[in-house]
Design a protein around this motif. Structure first.
Motif, mmCIF file in Angstrom:
data_model
loop_
_atom_site.group_PDB
_atom_site.id
_atom_site.type_symbol
_atom_site.label_atom_id
_atom_site.label_comp_id
_atom_site.label_asym_id
_atom_site.label_seq_id
_atom_site.Cartn_x
_atom_site.Cartn_y
_atom_site.Cartn_z
ATOM 1 N N ALA A 165 0.850 -1.193 0.000
ATOM 2 C CA ALA A 165 0.000 0.000 0.000
ATOM 3 C C ALA A 165 0.886 1.243 0.000
ATOM 4 C CB ALA A 165 -0.917 -0.003 1.221
ATOM 5 N N THR A 166 1.807 1.299 -0.961
ATOM 6 C CA THR A 166 2.823 2.359 -0.972
ATOM 7 C C THR A 166 2.372 3.633 -1.687
ATOM 8 O OG1 THR A 166 3.788 1.151 -2.840
ATOM 9 C CG2 THR A 166 4.826 0.874 -0.688
ATOM 10 N N GLY A 167 1.173 3.631 -2.263
ATOM 11 C CA GLY A 167 0.602 4.856 -2.803
ATOM 12 C C GLY A 167 1.228 5.342 -4.095
ATOM 13 N N SER A 168 1.166 6.678 -4.273
ATOM 14 C CA SER A 168 1.671 7.291 -5.495
ATOM 15 C C SER A 168 2.401 8.578 -5.155
ATOM 16 C CB SER A 168 0.521 7.577 -6.471
ATOM 17 O OG SER A 168 -0.388 8.517 -5.907
ATOM 18 N N ALA A 169 3.098 9.114 -6.137
ATOM 19 C CA ALA A 169 3.850 10.355 -5.974
ATOM 20 C C ALA A 169 3.644 11.205 -7.215
ATOM 21 C CB ALA A 169 5.338 10.038 -5.774
ATOM 22 N N ARG A 172 -5.455 -9.421 -5.760
ATOM 23 C CA ARG A 172 -4.326 -10.336 -5.657
ATOM 24 C C ARG A 172 -3.330 -10.018 -6.766
ATOM 25 N NH1 ARG A 172 -7.444 -15.970 -5.983
ATOM 26 N NH2 ARG A 172 -8.122 -14.857 -7.857
ATOM 27 N N THR A 173 -2.057 -10.050 -6.435
ATOM 28 C CA THR A 173 -1.023 -9.858 -7.442
ATOM 29 C C THR A 173 -0.715 -11.199 -8.102
ATOM 30 O OG1 THR A 173 0.853 -10.299 -5.983
ATOM 31 C CG2 THR A 173 -0.055 -8.059 -5.959
ATOM 32 N N SER A 174 0.294 -11.214 -8.953
ATOM 33 C CA SER A 174 0.715 -12.468 -9.578
ATOM 34 C C SER A 174 1.300 -13.439 -8.568
ATOM 35 C CB SER A 174 1.732 -12.187 -10.693
ATOM 36 O OG SER A 174 2.760 -11.325 -10.232
ATOM 37 N N ASN A 175 1.661 -12.958 -7.379
ATOM 38 C CA ASN A 175 2.025 -13.810 -6.246
ATOM 39 C C ASN A 175 0.801 -13.830 -5.330
ATOM 40 O OD1 ASN A 175 2.883 -14.820 -3.743
ATOM 41 N ND2 ASN A 175 4.912 -13.890 -3.900
ATOM 42 N N ARG A 176 0.111 -14.943 -5.246
ATOM 43 C CA ARG A 176 -1.166 -15.014 -4.543
ATOM 44 C C ARG A 176 -1.074 -14.746 -3.048
ATOM 45 N NH1 ARG A 176 -2.902 -14.062 -8.825
ATOM 46 N NH2 ARG A 176 -4.448 -15.240 -10.011
ATOM 47 N N ARG A 177 0.134 -14.687 -2.505
ATOM 48 C CA ARG A 177 0.293 -14.343 -1.091
ATOM 49 C C ARG A 177 0.381 -12.832 -0.884
ATOM 50 N NH1 ARG A 177 4.451 -18.376 1.905
ATOM 51 N NH2 ARG A 177 3.738 -17.024 3.600
ATOM 52 N N ILE A 178 0.460 -12.111 -1.978
ATOM 53 C CA ILE A 178 0.673 -10.667 -1.896
ATOM 54 C C ILE A 178 -0.504 -9.939 -2.542
ATOM 55 C CG2 ILE A 178 2.181 -8.746 -2.517
ATOM 56 C CD1 ILE A 178 4.495 -10.772 -2.656
ATOM 57 N N PHE A 179 -1.086 -8.994 -1.801
ATOM 58 C CA PHE A 179 -2.159 -8.137 -2.302
ATOM 59 C C PHE A 179 -1.614 -6.720 -2.491
ATOM 60 C CE2 PHE A 179 -4.199 -11.582 -0.092
ATOM 61 C CZ PHE A 179 -5.377 -11.825 -0.778
ATOM 62 N N ALA A 180 -2.331 -5.908 -3.236
ATOM 63 C CA ALA A 180 -1.980 -4.494 -3.382
ATOM 64 C C ALA A 180 -3.256 -3.670 -3.318
ATOM 65 C CB ALA A 180 -1.248 -4.236 -4.696
ATOM 66 N N VAL A 181 -3.179 -2.498 -2.683
ATOM 67 C CA VAL A 181 -4.358 -1.635 -2.528
ATOM 68 C C VAL A 181 -4.007 -0.191 -2.838
ATOM 69 C CG1 VAL A 181 -5.355 -3.147 -0.756
ATOM 70 C CG2 VAL A 181 -3.971 -1.181 -0.069
ATOM 71 N N GLY A 182 -5.005 0.575 -3.220
ATOM 72 C CA GLY A 182 -4.851 2.012 -3.383
ATOM 73 C C GLY A 182 -4.140 2.424 -4.654
ATOM 74 N N ASP A 183 -3.505 3.597 -4.599
ATOM 75 C CA ASP A 183 -2.900 4.199 -5.780
ATOM 76 C C ASP A 183 -1.874 3.311 -6.460
ATOM 77 O OD1 ASP A 183 -4.403 6.344 -4.981
ATOM 78 O OD2 ASP A 183 -2.740 7.771 -4.892
ATOM 79 N N VAL A 184 -1.178 2.489 -5.689
ATOM 80 C CA VAL A 184 -0.100 1.682 -6.262
ATOM 81 C C VAL A 184 -0.618 0.666 -7.277
ATOM 82 C CG1 VAL A 184 -0.066 -0.225 -4.581
ATOM 83 C CG2 VAL A 184 2.075 0.557 -5.633
ATOM 84 N N THR A 185 -1.921 0.396 -7.281
ATOM 85 C CA THR A 185 -2.493 -0.543 -8.250
ATOM 86 C C THR A 185 -2.741 0.098 -9.605
ATOM 87 O OG1 THR A 185 -4.820 -0.064 -7.704
ATOM 88 C CG2 THR A 185 -3.692 -1.731 -6.365
#
Length: 481
Positions: free
Chosen positions: A141-145, A303-316
Motif C-alpha cells: 500500500a505504498t501509494g503514489s507520488a 491479488r497480485t501475480s504472487n497469490r500471497r501478496i495483495f496491493a491496494v490504493g494508488d499503487v495498483t
C-alpha cells in the motif's frame, strides 16, 4: 547485522489510507499485524493531499465570501490575507487529525509498527531495518507520488508539487500551474482567491475525465475570478528567470516556453501533471509480482501475480482516490482473513473536484455511452430552479443524469454548490442499478439542495405523466363520479 524474524498473519507495507485501514481492521479482527512505514503515517492524504488542500480551499472560500458579500446587502471587503497564517491554519488541521493515524494509536490497537524501508527478498519474505518478516499474507500500500513530465529544464527549475506547496509561507506573486486536472485547478483557484495571479497550462482540456458540459461551468467561474486558462498548449521548455518585484527589486522567477516560442513568465511554478505508482526499491521482481507502467497488476480481488501478496490504493494504478483505497482495504480483509472471493466495485466509483462550484461524478458519462454505440436518455436540472440555491445565490450549477431506456441510472454528474454532498443517492442508484422512481418517489425536505435530485429524477416521468393519454384517462374516470 543480526536480524529479528517476525511471523505475523499480515504484513502491510505503507501507512497511508489503504494500509492503515487494512492494519486497523485486521488487528481488531484478531490477526497479528506488522505495519511498515518509512516516512510519515497517514500518507499523502493526511500530509500532502486531501487534508491540506481542503483546508487551504476552505480558507480561500472565506476570502471569496468576503469579496462577494455585496450581493447579500453586506458591504464587501477585500480581505487582508496573511499567507503564512493561512498555512498555519493548514498545519493545525493536519496536526488535529494526525493522532488518529499515529504510530501510538496503532500500537495501542496491537499493530507492530516498524519505521523503515521495506523490500521483498523473495516471494514470502520482506526485509525492513533489523527485521525479517515472514508473513502469511502481505499487502503493498505504498501509494503514489507526483509524476514529472518530460519537459526540458524542469529538473533544474525550482518548482512545487502537492508534496511541497503546503510548506510555502510566502504568497506567490504569479503562480503558473502545469496541469489542469483536479489538483491543478483546485490549487489554482485557492491561490487566486488568496491573492495570487494564476495561469493554468494544460495540454488538452481541463478536467478531461469529467463531462465537458459541466466542466464548462467550472471553467467559466475560474476565468471570471481572474485565472488565465491556456488549454491545448504544449510546453517546450521551463527555465529560471528574473523579474522586477513590486518594490522594484529583482526577484527570481520562472519562464515557460510554449510551442510556437510563446513565453509565459511567473514567480512560482506548480507541477500538477498526474501521479505515478510508488514501486521503486520494493523488490517486487524478487517476489514474483508483475508491474506495469501504471502500477502493480492485480485481479479484481486485488491479488497480485504472487497469490500471497495483495496491493491496494494508488499503487495498483486504478482510480487514485482516498475513498478507493479504503474500499480496497475492505476487499483485501475479506480475501486475506476470511478467504471470501470479494471483488472491487468498478461501476459506482465516485469522485469530486473541490473547486467552487464543486464538480462530482459517478458511473458512466453520456459520451462513453455514445462511444459504445448506445443511445442514453439524458436528464438535466439547473440549480437556478432550486429554491434553496436561489436563497443562497448559488444558482450556478446543473445535475445531469444518464439512464437506459428502462430508467435505470447509468451515471450522474453534478456541478454546483455542495455537489459532492449531493452525490450519494446517485452512487447507490448506479451501484444497485436502480430506476429513477426510487429517487423521484422519495420525500425530500424543503427547501434543500437535495430537492434537485428528486426534480431531475421526476423529469423522466413527466412526459408520460402529463401526456394527452393521461388527460384522456382522467376525463374518462371523472365520468364515473
Amino acid at each position: 547485522m543480526s536480524l529479528t524474524t517476525l511471523t505475523p498473519d499480515l504484513c502491510v507495507i505503507g501507512g497511508g489510507t489503504g494500509g492503515l485501514v487494512v492494519a486497523a481492521g485486521a488487528v481488531q479482527m484478531g490477526a497479528s499485524v506488522v505495519l511498515i512505514e518509512r516516512h510519515r503515517m497517514g500518507g499523502d492524504c493526511l500530509n500532502t493531499g486531501c487534508v491540506p488542500s481542503k483546508a487551504l480551499i476552505a480558507a480561500a472560500g472565506v476570502a471569496a465570501t468576503m469579496r462577494g458579500a455585496g450581493a447579500f446587502g453586506i458591504a464587501p471587503v477585500e480581505p487582508d490575507v496573511d499567507f503564512a497564517a493561512v498555512q498555519d491554519h493548514v498545519r493545525r488541521i493536519i496536526e488535529g487529525i494526525a493522532p488518529h493515524d499515529s504510530i501510538e494509536r496503532f500500537e495501542r490497537l496491537g499493530v507492530q509498527v516498524l519505521t523503515a524501508h521495506a523490500a521483498f527478498t523473495g516471494p514470502d519474505e520482506v526485509l525492513a531495518g533489523h527485521f525479517r518478516i515472514r508473513a502469511r499474507r502481505f499487502v503493498v500500500a505504498t501509494g503514489s507520488a507526483p509524476a514529472m513530465p518530460p519537459v526540458p529544464g524542469l529538473a533544474a527549475t525550482p518548482h512545487f508539487t502537492n508534496e511541497t506547496i503546503f510548506e510555502n509561507r510566502v504568497r506567490p506573486e504569479h503562480l503558473i500551474v502545469l496541469g489542469g486536472g483536479p489538483i491543478g485547478v483546485e490549487l489554482a483557484q485557492a491561490h487566486r482567491r488568496l491573492g495570487s495571479a494564476v495561469t493554468i497550462l494544460q495540454k488538452g482540456s481541463i478536467l478531461p475525465k469529467d463531462d465537458p458540459e459541466l466542466v464548462a461551468v467550472v471553467r467559466e467561474r475560474l476565468r471570471a475570478e481572474g485565472i488565465e486558462i491556456r488549454e491545448n498548449v504544449a510546453v517546450a521548455e521551463v527555465a529560471r528567470s528574473s523579474a522586477t518585484g513590486p518594490a522594484g527589486d529583482m526577484q527570481a522567477g520562472v519562464r515557460v516556453v510554449l510551442g510556437g516560442a510563446e513565453v509565459v513568465t511567473g514567480s512560482h511554478l506548480l507541477v500538477a501533471a498526474g501521479r505515478r505508482a510508488v514501486v521503486a526499491g520494493l523488490g517486487l521482481d524478487r517476489a514474483g509480482v508483475r508491474v506495469s507502467t501504471k502500477g502493480i497488476e492485480t485481479d479484481r480481488r486485488l491479488r497480485t501475480s504472487n497469490r500471497r501478496i495483495f496491493a491496494v490504493g494508488d499503487v495498483t494504478g486504478r482510480q487514485q482516490f482516498t475513498h478507493v483505497a479504503a474500499h480496497h482495504a475492505g476487499i483485501v480483509l475479506r480475501n486475506a482473513l476470511f478467504r471470501l472471493p470479494a471483488k472491487i466495485e468498478e461501476r459506482a466509483v465516485p469522485w469530486v473536484t473541490y473547486t467552487d462550484p464543486e464538480l462530482a461524478h459517478v458511473g458512466t458519462t453520456e459520451a462513453a455511452i455514445h462511444a459504445a454505440g448506445r443511445t442514453p436518455t439524458v436528464l438535466r436540472f439547473a440549480f437556478g430552479e432550486n429554491d434553496r440555491a436561489r436563497t443562497a445565490r448559488a444558482g450556478e450549477g446543473l445535475i445531469k443524469v444518464v439512464t437506459d431506456r428502462r430508467g435505470r441510472v447509468l451515471g450522474a454528474s453534478i456541478v454546483g454548490e455542495g455537489a459532492g454532498e449531493l452525490l450519494l443517492p446517485w452512487v447507490l442508484a448506479v451501484r444497485d442499478r436502480a430506476r429513477l422512481g426510487s429517487i423521484a418517489s422519495a420525500i425530500v425536505p424543503y427547501p434543500t439542495l437535495s430537492e434537485a435530485s428528486k426534480s431531475v429524477a421526476a423529469a423522466y416521468y413527466a412526459p408520460k405523466l402529463f401526456s394527452c393519454a393521461t388527460r384522456k384517462l382522467v376525463r374518462l374516470l371523472a365520468r364515473f363520479g
